[in-house]
Design a protein around this motif. Structure first.
Motif, PDB file in Angstrom:
ATOM      1  N   GLY A  46       0.785  -1.226   0.000  1.00  0.00           N
ATOM      2  CA  GLY A  46       0.000   0.000   0.000  1.00  0.00           C
ATOM      3  C   GLY A  46       0.812   1.269   0.000  1.00  0.00           C
ATOM      4  O   GLY A  46       0.239   2.366  -0.060  1.00  0.00           O
ATOM      5  N   GLY A  50       0.316   4.623  -8.383  1.00  0.00           N
ATOM      6  CA  GLY A  50      -0.580   4.870  -7.263  1.00  0.00           C
ATOM      7  C   GLY A  50      -1.477   3.714  -6.896  1.00  0.00           C
ATOM      8  O   GLY A  50      -2.410   3.869  -6.102  1.00  0.00           O
ATOM      9  N   PHE A  51      -1.207   2.516  -7.447  1.00  0.00           N
ATOM     10  CA  PHE A  51      -1.975   1.336  -7.057  1.00  0.00           C
ATOM     11  C   PHE A  51      -1.612   0.923  -5.628  1.00  0.00           C
ATOM     12  O   PHE A  51      -0.541   1.263  -5.110  1.00  0.00           O
ATOM     13  CB  PHE A  51      -1.681   0.168  -8.005  1.00  0.00           C
ATOM     14  CG  PHE A  51      -2.412   0.229  -9.309  1.00  0.00           C
ATOM     15  CD1 PHE A  51      -3.444  -0.648  -9.600  1.00  0.00           C
ATOM     16  CD2 PHE A  51      -2.058   1.172 -10.280  1.00  0.00           C
ATOM     17  CE1 PHE A  51      -4.120  -0.598 -10.802  1.00  0.00           C
ATOM     18  CE2 PHE A  51      -2.725   1.232 -11.483  1.00  0.00           C
ATOM     19  CZ  PHE A  51      -3.764   0.348 -11.751  1.00  0.00           C
ATOM     20  N   ASP A  52      -2.505   0.172  -5.005  1.00  0.00           N
ATOM     21  CA  ASP A  52      -2.234  -0.440  -3.702  1.00  0.00           C
ATOM     22  C   ASP A  52      -1.488  -1.743  -3.988  1.00  0.00           C
ATOM     23  O   ASP A  52      -2.082  -2.778  -4.267  1.00  0.00           O
ATOM     24  CB  ASP A  52      -3.554  -0.712  -2.980  1.00  0.00           C
ATOM     25  CG  ASP A  52      -3.352  -1.369  -1.625  1.00  0.00           C
ATOM     26  OD1 ASP A  52      -2.201  -1.705  -1.280  1.00  0.00           O
ATOM     27  OD2 ASP A  52      -4.357  -1.578  -0.922  1.00  0.00           O
ATOM     28  N   VAL A  53      -0.166  -1.666  -3.900  1.00  0.00           N
ATOM     29  CA  VAL A  53       0.699  -2.736  -4.411  1.00  0.00           C
ATOM     30  C   VAL A  53       1.210  -3.622  -3.283  1.00  0.00           C
ATOM     31  O   VAL A  53       1.623  -3.134  -2.227  1.00  0.00           O
ATOM     32  CB  VAL A  53       1.888  -2.134  -5.188  1.00  0.00           C
ATOM     33  CG1 VAL A  53       2.935  -3.194  -5.487  1.00  0.00           C
ATOM     34  CG2 VAL A  53       1.402  -1.502  -6.488  1.00  0.00           C
ATOM     35  N   LYS A 108       3.511  -0.151 -11.144  1.00  0.00           N
ATOM     36  CA  LYS A 108       2.185  -0.004 -10.552  1.00  0.00           C
ATOM     37  C   LYS A 108       2.234   0.822  -9.260  1.00  0.00           C
ATOM     38  O   LYS A 108       1.307   1.591  -8.964  1.00  0.00           O
ATOM     39  CB  LYS A 108       1.568  -1.381 -10.279  1.00  0.00           C
ATOM     40  CG  LYS A 108       1.124  -2.120 -11.542  1.00  0.00           C
ATOM     41  CD  LYS A 108       0.007  -1.375 -12.240  1.00  0.00           C
ATOM     42  CE  LYS A 108      -0.500  -2.101 -13.454  1.00  0.00           C
ATOM     43  NZ  LYS A 108      -1.578  -1.352 -14.142  1.00  0.00           N
ATOM     44  N   ARG A 109       3.291   0.666  -8.487  1.00  0.00           N
ATOM     45  CA  ARG A 109       3.419   1.460  -7.257  1.00  0.00           C
ATOM     46  C   ARG A 109       3.503   2.945  -7.600  1.00  0.00           C
ATOM     47  O   ARG A 109       2.881   3.786  -6.941  1.00  0.00           O
ATOM     48  CB  ARG A 109       4.659   1.007  -6.483  1.00  0.00           C
ATOM     49  CG  ARG A 109       4.799   1.651  -5.111  1.00  0.00           C
ATOM     50  CD  ARG A 109       6.104   1.261  -4.443  1.00  0.00           C
ATOM     51  NE  ARG A 109       6.132  -0.137  -4.029  1.00  0.00           N
ATOM     52  CZ  ARG A 109       7.039  -1.013  -4.415  1.00  0.00           C
ATOM     53  NH1 ARG A 109       8.009  -0.642  -5.253  1.00  0.00           N
ATOM     54  NH2 ARG A 109       6.998  -2.261  -3.989  1.00  0.00           N
ATOM     55  N   SER A 149      -6.092  -2.568  -6.088  1.00  0.00           N
ATOM     56  CA  SER A 149      -4.956  -3.375  -5.634  1.00  0.00           C
ATOM     57  C   SER A 149      -4.218  -3.956  -6.829  1.00  0.00           C
ATOM     58  O   SER A 149      -4.785  -4.147  -7.901  1.00  0.00           O
ATOM     59  CB  SER A 149      -5.423  -4.499  -4.720  1.00  0.00           C
ATOM     60  OG  SER A 149      -6.208  -5.429  -5.441  1.00  0.00           O
ATOM     61  N   ALA A 170       0.115   4.414  -2.345  1.00  0.00           N
ATOM     62  CA  ALA A 170      -1.198   4.196  -2.957  1.00  0.00           C
ATOM     63  C   ALA A 170      -2.046   5.459  -2.857  1.00  0.00           C
ATOM     64  O   ALA A 170      -2.053   6.147  -1.839  1.00  0.00           O
ATOM     65  CB  ALA A 170      -1.909   3.033  -2.272  1.00  0.00           C
ATOM     66  N   LYS A 171      -2.769   5.736  -3.920  1.00  0.00           N
ATOM     67  CA  LYS A 171      -3.698   6.857  -3.925  1.00  0.00           C
ATOM     68  C   LYS A 171      -4.968   6.465  -3.176  1.00  0.00           C
ATOM     69  O   LYS A 171      -5.301   5.288  -3.071  1.00  0.00           O
ATOM     70  CB  LYS A 171      -4.030   7.243  -5.361  1.00  0.00           C
ATOM     71  CG  LYS A 171      -2.841   7.755  -6.153  1.00  0.00           C
ATOM     72  CD  LYS A 171      -3.227   8.032  -7.602  1.00  0.00           C
ATOM     73  CE  LYS A 171      -2.022   8.527  -8.402  1.00  0.00           C
ATOM     74  NZ  LYS A 171      -2.356   8.742  -9.837  1.00  0.00           N
ATOM     75  N   ALA A 179      -7.397   3.461  -4.199  1.00  0.00           N
ATOM     76  CA  ALA A 179      -6.652   2.805  -5.280  1.00  0.00           C
ATOM     77  C   ALA A 179      -7.040   1.340  -5.439  1.00  0.00           C
ATOM     78  O   ALA A 179      -7.380   0.655  -4.473  1.00  0.00           O
ATOM     79  CB  ALA A 179      -5.160   2.905  -5.014  1.00  0.00           C
ATOM     80  N   HIS A 181       8.717   6.325  -4.988  1.00  0.00           N
ATOM     81  CA  HIS A 181       7.334   6.761  -4.791  1.00  0.00           C
ATOM     82  C   HIS A 181       6.978   7.929  -5.709  1.00  0.00           C
ATOM     83  O   HIS A 181       6.003   8.656  -5.451  1.00  0.00           O
ATOM     84  CB  HIS A 181       7.091   7.158  -3.337  1.00  0.00           C
ATOM     85  CG  HIS A 181       7.097   5.986  -2.410  1.00  0.00           C
ATOM     86  ND1 HIS A 181       7.163   6.122  -1.038  1.00  0.00           N
ATOM     87  CD2 HIS A 181       7.045   4.643  -2.640  1.00  0.00           C
ATOM     88  CE1 HIS A 181       7.167   4.922  -0.469  1.00  0.00           C
ATOM     89  NE2 HIS A 181       7.093   4.005  -1.422  1.00  0.00           N
TER      90      HIS A 181
END
Length: 990
Positions: free
Chosen positions: A32, A77-80, A73-74, A41, A35-36, A39, A820
């Motif tokens: 996470g 802004g995904f919850d990675v 993906k991170r 996952s 993450a926006k 977001a 980030h």
């Protein structure tokens, strides 16, 4: 010029550990992180490397690709979550620990099972997991705080839950089937742990006499049906590479269409080994398996020691006689041979035997019992030959000798034990894989899970549609112990005398108590035996009787746990959900399951991918991932599989030490082409990767020296100079290309788009075009500084997933680290077609002039005039606006109107120009040079084409050699085309 802060060179050895420590301190890889709000996952589970393992080049590729996706993906802004962990690697780990014990003259059997397991845990704490540190050196951005281990408490609970549930559904059962048996480790192993190696072998030909001296007319015919051999025989001939297994033959099989043996099908023949007075008779049967065109067309069927024979035996009701013990020595147990052979003969005569009774029969003659299998082979061959039952042939002098073919054979070896694997009929635990495969097959057919490349779906379907029961038990001490306890079956409230046996003979004990714990097993056993009996658990090392109490009034039933452990693939099959907390309903499980992309190799599509699909659908009702990406196999530069014996193994850690992790990662990503089976890796390619990193570093230093700073205020959509509008548009094109490539899992396209943009567009052209503007000063220079700082920032952002260390180093200290950073989302709205047309036209003109100079052998230092033959207004404007750049970068000395004598023409959209070469080069000499080079190129092309059109060459040459020739042809053809174009220019000048 401004003060420099960047060192002259990038030092990976200094920067990488420093940057890695910064990421770790910032907890930058936590689930996470970055993450926006709201977001989606994005989750990848790492293929868990063995706890005993070290990073090899295949790991480096596989984890680089995963990390590229995760970092991308991170930054979006995904919850990675990239879920890491290790596999307990049953056989490998036990082998390592036993080797450590041997250093102090200790053996596993010197310890209790529990004490040995404690030794393994002790070893893991001290030395296990080396590969984790190595993955960190590569830059793998897993959430290391969530690292799991297939033997940890949570995953062990998941394993127990799955086993018990499947057992209760009847999908796990104990049975006797043929398995790969490793005689050194005395355990069953999977097909993946077997290496089939070509070795020198022999094919012996023997006669099996017909029962009672019966004869038949044996006739051979050619393809046209003409008789080529006719003789009376009293035997049927077979060929074998393993004569010792003849002792366990249950039949001789021929193909139903084979007319040669039609007269004797259904008759009996005699196995030509063992005491003459006790020779066994076996039937001659028909089956589709024998190939009439191979050897004699007749095949001996030894169902307990050959996988193909096992299938024939099962189809035809042929008994499977086990000949060997767990060390692959010929069995020494049982009654004398005469008695055992008589039992087998009764079966042929129609007597009924249970599977257990057949397995107990030892058909090894007394004189061979206890012999090593290879020593027994020698004695069997000698005995048959001495008796005159070897098929004979004539030697060079016409003397009769036994027919023994020396030939290459494929022999199975244990990948760790390095001993010959023996197909063995043993009692094991199995999963009814066919039942679980149905849903997993449909999930791929209806695209809930897809493969990239799609062609691998055929491999998946082939496995699933021809699936066999999955052997999940291993005869080891390290692993998840089978959660089944055995006790005697009762009949009318009392134990069966037949089952009142020593605890070691667990395969004969019919009553099973499958439970999550020993306490639950006791509870189930007490319910089964009733109040009249006290139930107790015998330890692994106790040798008690199952239903014998300590005294006449002490009625005790002893139960004992199955000593086997589960195949490591069993726990790995649960990996996508067990690592997220299942069977508990955790927030992580709800958030990240199903996961997104699985990156793995084609060799474990069945062993791991298919089984994860089965288990995920069975226990969570959902596929474990929506996409399976099958990465290439890394070979050496010539396409040869890497092997220690060949000496062509490339150590990724050595490459990282010498070139840096970024160079290794970029090289692997840029060569990973979807659909290509091999990734050919040579050191030169990694050197090129390092050169790319150096090019980026030098470009950043140039920007810094000229005041172009990252993070400065800059509006790419503002009205800008054509050059700066051009670099903004090129950056936008690259962003779209990279996103499209990564979305489609085309890693090489993403890497190569970034390479082209960074090296050619930014470094070669934008930097060069900017120099006059910086020299000029004023508003143009200030705008260009801001544009260059922005463009370099975008390169760092887009390159970061592939080359994380150098980009983070260049990013420097800002509000948040580059890991980030915010992935760019701009696109076509930033592309200015007019600016692109102007700058691209100018670049093409400079390249054309450089090409002419190179082809014609013009002195690099010579300056030449450029003549304008034709020019439309737009082209004229481009020439005028960029005259200084053209002059400096193409070494042009002034422009003139009209034609020139002895000139090479250059055609561009809207203009025709000429470069006068009269007096600059010797045309005749240059034509001779080019003609000679062209002839040499054509000769090389002809030779390669002849080789590639030779069917014998294509059939005999290794694949990597053929591919090398194709690459040489492509390069030679390109060179020939270049020379042809140069000659055409000379002809045009005449």
């Amino acid at each position: 010029m401004t003060e420099e802060t960047l060192p002259k060179t990038f030092d990976p050895a200094e920067a990488e550990p420093r940057i890695a420590a910064m990421w770790e301190a910032a907890n930058a890889f936590a689930a996470g992180a970055n993450a926006k709000p709201g977001a989606e996952s994005f989750c990848i589970v790492i293929p868990p490397p063995n706890v005993t393992g070290s990073l090899h080049i295949g790991h480096a590729l596989n984890n680089t690709l995963q990390d590229v996706l995760i970092r991308w993906k991170r930054m979006q802004g995904f919850d990675v979550l990239w879920q890491p962990g290790l596999d307990h690697a049953g056989i490998a780990t036990q082998m390592v620990v036993e080797r450590e014990l041997a250093k102090t003259n200790q053996r596993r059997t010197d310890f209790t099972r529990e004490a040995f397991a404690a030794k393994v845990w002790e070893w893991k704490a001290q030395s296990g997991g080396t590969i984790v540190g190595q993955l960190k050196r590569l830059g793998a951005s897993c959430d290391w705080s969530r690292e799991r281990f297939t033997m940890d408490e949570g995953l062990s609970a998941a394993v127990l839950k799955v086993f018990v549930t499947l057992y209760e559904k009847g999908l796990i059962y104990r049975g006797k089937r043929l398995v790969n048996w490793d005689p050194k480790f005395e355990t069953a192993i999977s097909d993946l742990e077997v290496e089939n190696i070509e070795v020198d072998g022999h094919m012996w030909h023997f006669k099996y006499p017909l029962a009672g001296g019966e004869t038949y007319e044996y006739v051979e015919k050619d393809a046209e049906g003409n008789v080529t051999l006719r003789e009376t025989r009293d035997y049927i001939a077979i060929a074998t590479t393993r004569p010792e297994t003849m002792l366990g033959d249950g039949a001789v099989a021929v193909h139903p269409s084979d007319e040669r043996y039609a007269p004797i099908v259904g008759k009996l023949c005699e196995i030509p080994v063992g005491p003459k007075e006790h020779r066994r008779l076996i039937p001659i049967i028909t089956d589709e398996y024998p190939d009439p065109t191979f050897g004699s067309g007749a095949v001996k069927i030894t169902g307990a020691h050959d996988f193909n024979d096992y299938g024939v035996a099962k189809r035809n009701g042929i008994p499977c006689y086990r000949l060997m013990d767990t060390k692959a020595a010929l069995r020494a147990d049982g009654a004398p041979y005469a008695e055992e052979a008589a039992k087998a003969q009764r079966f042929v005569e129609g007597a009924a035997f249970t599977e257990a009774e057949i397995d107990a029969i030892n058909l090894v003659p007394d004189e061979y019992r206890g012999l090593d299998r290879f020593e027994a082979r020698k004695r069997v061959v000698a005995a048959i030959t001495e008796e005159g039952l070897a098929v004979m042939m004539a030697d060079e002098e016409g003397n009769p000798i036994p027919l023994v073919e020396k030939k290459k054979i494929m022999q199975p070896f244990g990948d760790r034990s390095k001993v010959v694997i023996e197909p063995m009929l043993t009692d094991q635990w199995f999963v009814d894989a066919a039942a679980l495969a149905k849903a997993a097959t449909e999930a791929v057919k209806d695209r809930r899970t897809s493969f990239a490349p799609e062609a691998w779906e055929k491999t998946y379907f082939h496995w699933m549609e021809n699936i066999e029961p999955w052997c999940i038990s291993r005869q080891l001490w390290w692993g998840h112990q089978i959660p089944v306890w055995y006790g005697p079956r009762f009949e009318d409230g009392v134990p069966s005398a037949v089952e009142n046996r020593a605890l070691e003979s667990v395969q004969l004990i019919p009553e099973q108590f499958c439970a999550m714990s020993e306490a639950e097993a006791l509870e189930k056993a007490r319910a089964y035996y009733g109040d009249r009996w006290r139930v107790a658990v015998a330890s692994a090392d106790e040798q008690r009787k199952f239903s014998i109490g300590e005294g006449p009034d002490d009625r005790i039933v002893w139960i004992k746990r199955d000593p086997d452990v589960l195949d490591t693939w069993f726990s790995s099959a649960l990996w996508p959900f067990s690592t997220l907390g299942w069977p508990e309903e955790t927030p992580e499980l709800a958030r990240y399951y199903k996961t997104d992309v699985l990156v793995t190799g084609n060799d474990i599509i069945f062993f791991w991918v298919a089984r994860m699909m089965m288990m995920g659908l069975e226990f969570l009702g959902e596929v474990p991932f929506h996409t399976v990406y099958i990465n290439s196999i890394v070979t050496d530069a010539k396409g040869k599989k890497m092997s220690k014996s060949v000496g062509n193994v490339i150590d990724p850690l050595d490459l990282i030490d010498r070139y840096g992790a970024d160079a290794v990662r970029f090289t692997l990503a840029s060569q990973e082409a979807q659909g290509r089976r091999q990734l050919r890796l040579g050191e030169q390619a990694v050197e090129a990767g390092r050169n790319f990193v150096t090019k980026l570093w030098n470009a950043a230093r140039f920007a810094e020296m000229n005041g172009a700073k990252g993070g400065a205020a800059f509006d790419p959509a503002a009205k800008l100079l054509p050059l700066n509008r051009w670099i903004v548009g090129e950056t936008a094109k690259t962003r779209m290309a990279v996103d499209r490539a990564l979305t489609e899992l085309r890693f090489n396209d993403a890497a190569n788009a970034l390479h082209a943009h960074t090296w050619r567009v930014f470094c070669d052209w934008y930097v060069e075009f900017s120099k006059p503007l910086f020299a000029e000063g004023g508003a143009a220079a200030e705008e260009t500084r801001a544009a260059m700082g922005w463009a370099l920032d975008q390169i760092l952002l887009m390159l970061h997933p592939i080359t994380p260390f150098v980009t983070e180093a260049l990013w420097g200290e800002r509000a948040k680290p580059l890991v980030h950073g915010d992935w760019p989302a701009y696109g076509a709205e930033l592309i200015d077609e007019a600016a692109a047309a102007e700058i691209d036209w100018t670049i093409r003109l400079i390249e054309e002039i450089r090409s002419v100079r190179s082809e014609m052998g013009v002195n690099p230092g010579a300056k030449l005039p450029l003549h304008v033959l034709e020019a439309e207004p737009a082209a004229r404007a481009r020439l005028d606006a960029n005259a200084a750049l053209i002059a400096r970068l193409a070494r042009i000395e002034g422009m003139a109107e009209g034609p020139a004598q002895g000139a090479a023409t250059i055609a561009l959209p809207g203009a025709v120009l000429a470069l006068p070469l009269a007096g600059v080069i010797d045309v005749a000499t240059e034509r001779a040079r080019l003609s000679k080079a062209a002839q040499k190129a054509e000769k090389e092309i002809g030779g390669i084409r002849a080789k590639l059109s030779n069917e014998k060459f294509l059939a005999a040459a290794p694949e990597e050699v053929v591919e090398e020739q194709r690459e040489r042809l492509e390069a030679a053809a390109a060179e020939a085309a270049k020379l042809s174009a140069a000659l055409a220019r000379l002809d045009a000048m005449s």
